[in-house]
Motif scaffolding. Structure first.
Motif, PDB file in Angstrom:
ATOM      1  N   ARG A 143      84.797  -9.316 -51.190  1.00 24.51           N
ATOM      2  CA  ARG A 143      83.796  -9.540 -50.170  1.00 24.51           C
ATOM      3  C   ARG A 143      82.634  -8.456 -50.162  1.00 24.51           C
ATOM      4  NH1 ARG A 143      86.636  -9.251 -46.029  1.00 24.51           N
ATOM      5  NH2 ARG A 143      86.061  -7.439 -45.140  1.00 24.51           N
ATOM      6  N   LYS A 144      81.534  -8.543 -50.036  1.00 21.88           N
ATOM      7  CA  LYS A 144      80.542  -7.526 -50.319  1.00 21.88           C
ATOM      8  C   LYS A 144      79.641  -7.544 -49.023  1.00 21.88           C
ATOM      9  CE  LYS A 144      78.584  -6.771 -54.254  1.00 21.88           C
ATOM     10  NZ  LYS A 144      77.622  -6.902 -55.622  1.00 21.88           N
ATOM     11  N   ARG A 145      79.586  -6.287 -48.579  1.00 22.76           N
ATOM     12  CA  ARG A 145      78.413  -6.332 -47.559  1.00 22.76           C
ATOM     13  C   ARG A 145      77.670  -4.890 -47.466  1.00 22.76           C
ATOM     14  NH1 ARG A 145      79.610  -3.811 -42.275  1.00 22.76           N
ATOM     15  NH2 ARG A 145      81.264  -2.475 -42.176  1.00 22.76           N
ATOM     16  N   LYS A 146      76.316  -4.939 -46.937  1.00 23.88           N
ATOM     17  CA  LYS A 146      75.478  -3.805 -46.937  1.00 23.88           C
ATOM     18  C   LYS A 146      75.560  -3.031 -45.683  1.00 23.88           C
ATOM     19  CE  LYS A 146      72.794  -5.502 -50.763  1.00 23.88           C
ATOM     20  NZ  LYS A 146      71.178  -5.553 -51.127  1.00 23.88           N
ATOM     21  N   THR A 147      75.565  -1.784 -45.446  1.00 21.02           N
ATOM     22  CA  THR A 147      75.612  -1.127 -44.194  1.00 21.02           C
ATOM     23  C   THR A 147      74.511   0.109 -44.334  1.00 21.02           C
ATOM     24  OG1 THR A 147      77.204   0.562 -45.022  1.00 21.02           O
ATOM     25  CG2 THR A 147      77.957  -1.560 -43.737  1.00 21.02           C
ATOM     26  N   GLY A 148      73.975   0.504 -43.277  1.00 18.76           N
ATOM     27  CA  GLY A 148      72.923   1.542 -43.055  1.00 18.76           C
ATOM     28  C   GLY A 148      71.670   1.146 -43.596  1.00 18.76           C
ATOM     29  N   SER A 149      70.662   1.988 -43.727  1.00 22.19           N
ATOM     30  CA  SER A 149      69.352   1.883 -43.992  1.00 22.19           C
ATOM     31  C   SER A 149      68.722   3.017 -44.489  1.00 22.19           C
ATOM     32  CB  SER A 149      68.669   1.406 -42.666  1.00 22.19           C
ATOM     33  OG  SER A 149      68.723   2.502 -41.680  1.00 22.19           O
ATOM     34  N   GLY A 150      67.821   2.862 -45.428  1.00 19.03           N
ATOM     35  CA  GLY A 150      67.042   4.195 -46.007  1.00 19.03           C
ATOM     36  C   GLY A 150      67.761   4.644 -47.064  1.00 19.03           C
ATOM     37  N   ARG A 151      67.867   5.939 -46.997  1.00 19.91           N
ATOM     38  CA  ARG A 151      68.778   6.835 -47.919  1.00 19.91           C
ATOM     39  C   ARG A 151      70.390   6.784 -47.554  1.00 19.91           C
ATOM     40  NH1 ARG A 151      65.387  12.495 -48.865  1.00 19.91           N
ATOM     41  NH2 ARG A 151      63.756  11.727 -49.632  1.00 19.91           N
ATOM     42  N   ASN A 152      70.479   6.309 -46.307  1.00 18.25           N
ATOM     43  CA  ASN A 152      72.043   6.077 -45.929  1.00 18.25           C
ATOM     44  C   ASN A 152      72.538   4.775 -46.206  1.00 18.25           C
ATOM     45  OD1 ASN A 152      72.145   8.765 -45.140  1.00 18.25           O
ATOM     46  ND2 ASN A 152      71.197   7.926 -42.924  1.00 18.25           N
ATOM     47  N   LYS A 153      71.755   3.809 -46.948  1.00 19.04           N
ATOM     48  CA  LYS A 153      72.210   2.519 -47.114  1.00 19.04           C
ATOM     49  C   LYS A 153      73.294   2.677 -48.154  1.00 19.04           C
ATOM     50  CE  LYS A 153      68.962  -0.466 -47.778  1.00 19.04           C
ATOM     51  NZ  LYS A 153      67.916  -1.176 -48.383  1.00 19.04           N
ATOM     52  N   THR A 166      88.771  -1.321 -50.005  1.00 11.40           N
ATOM     53  CA  THR A 166      87.429  -1.271 -49.730  1.00 11.40           C
ATOM     54  C   THR A 166      86.936   0.091 -50.813  1.00 11.40           C
ATOM     55  OG1 THR A 166      87.679  -2.079 -47.637  1.00 11.40           O
ATOM     56  CG2 THR A 166      85.681  -1.191 -48.320  1.00 11.40           C
ATOM     57  N   ASP A 167      85.887  -0.468 -51.558  1.00 12.38           N
ATOM     58  CA  ASP A 167      85.018   0.538 -52.358  1.00 12.38           C
ATOM     59  C   ASP A 167      83.630   0.838 -51.528  1.00 12.38           C
ATOM     60  OD1 ASP A 167      86.729   1.088 -54.232  1.00 12.38           O
ATOM     61  OD2 ASP A 167      85.953  -0.045 -55.496  1.00 12.38           O
ATOM     62  N   VAL A 168      83.237   2.253 -51.450  1.00 10.37           N
ATOM     63  CA  VAL A 168      82.206   2.348 -50.611  1.00 10.37           C
ATOM     64  C   VAL A 168      81.038   2.918 -51.616  1.00 10.37           C
ATOM     65  CG1 VAL A 168      80.749   3.309 -48.745  1.00 10.37           C
ATOM     66  CG2 VAL A 168      83.185   2.558 -48.293  1.00 10.37           C
ATOM     67  N   ARG A 169      79.827   2.455 -51.902  1.00  9.02           N
ATOM     68  CA  ARG A 169      79.143   3.010 -52.976  1.00  9.02           C
ATOM     69  C   ARG A 169      77.703   3.189 -52.290  1.00  9.02           C
ATOM     70  NH1 ARG A 169      81.742  -1.092 -56.035  1.00  9.02           N
ATOM     71  NH2 ARG A 169      82.872  -0.248 -57.636  1.00  9.02           N
ATOM     72  N   GLN A 170      76.882   4.313 -52.587  1.00  4.46           N
ATOM     73  CA  GLN A 170      75.639   4.348 -52.348  1.00  4.46           C
ATOM     74  C   GLN A 170      74.884   3.638 -52.864  1.00  4.46           C
ATOM     75  OE1 GLN A 170      75.338   6.898 -49.937  1.00  4.46           O
ATOM     76  NE2 GLN A 170      73.137   6.642 -49.724  1.00  4.46           N
TER      77      GLN A 170
END
Length: 207
Positions: free
Chosen positions: A135-145, A20-24
């Motif tokens: 598989r791609k999904r978005k997490t968090g909100s605002g600046r923490n997205k 899993t890759d996590v990107r801002q």
């Protein structure tokens, strides 16, 4: 945790053959120029959609007219038990026939197998290969997205070659697929096919 040097993201191995890759998530900055470009692009899409709608309607009318013309011209050949009529007389016409087929010998010389009284012999060749799933999904909100992209790899049967050189996480050739496939799928047709029981006689379908 598995790290990749020189990468703007970090990779987390959350199980066998899964990464899993996590990107801002980037923030879009809009300005007058961007708004004008978006408006022009929207107008182009609107005009293009009108043209596609007009083309689709015209194509539907042509298909309907062609089907109606075929229905009026088709000749249905049926068995009447009396042998009246002559099927070759309808050569070149649009006909509809329901009957039993008589085939001939069909063989696959590469595997030395064959069938008698057949119409077609199909060989389906498959090889167990690695396949990448994304598989791609978005997490968090605002600046923490953040955007999480998960790559998983598992072996599957496939009739076509899967190019493993394009895999995102093929570390040290771990998921390389062998090349080439030793055998390929193929289809073999009978040299001659005949109708068995048609006995002449013809009629047009009832309207």
């Amino acid at each position: 945790m598995r790290m990749r040097a020189g990468s703007p993201s970090y990779g987390v191995q959350s199980g066998a053959h899964q990464f899993t890759d996590v990107r801002q998530a980037g923030r879009r900055r809009g300005g007058p120029e961007n708004l004008c470009a978006a408006a022009v692009f929207g107008m182009i899409l609107f005009v293009a959609s009108l043209y596609l709608f007009w083309w689709n309607e015209g194509n539907s009318v042509e298909v309907y007219e062609s089907l109606a013309e075929a229905r009026a011209a088709v000749i249905e050949i049926v068995r009447d038990g009396e042998g009246e009529g002559d099927v070759p007389l309808h050569k070149g016409n649009l006909v509809h026939i329901t009957d039993r087929l008589e085939g001939s010998h069909v063989g696959d010389a590469e595997f030395a197998v064959g069938l008698e009284n057949a119409v077609r012999l199909t060989r389906v060749a498959e090889m167990m290969q690695w396949r990448e799933h994304k598989r791609k999904r978005k997490t968090g909100s605002g600046r923490n997205k953040r955007v999480e992209v998960t790559y998983s790899y598992r072996k599957e049967w496939s009739s076509g070659y899967i190019d493993s050189s394009s895999f995102a996480k093929n570390y040290d050739g771990l998921y390389d697929n062998p090349l080439p496939m030793p055998y390929s799928s193929n289809s073999f047709l009978a040299r001659s096919v005949a109708l068995l029981e048609i006995g002449g006689g013809c009629r047009r379908p009832e309207s």
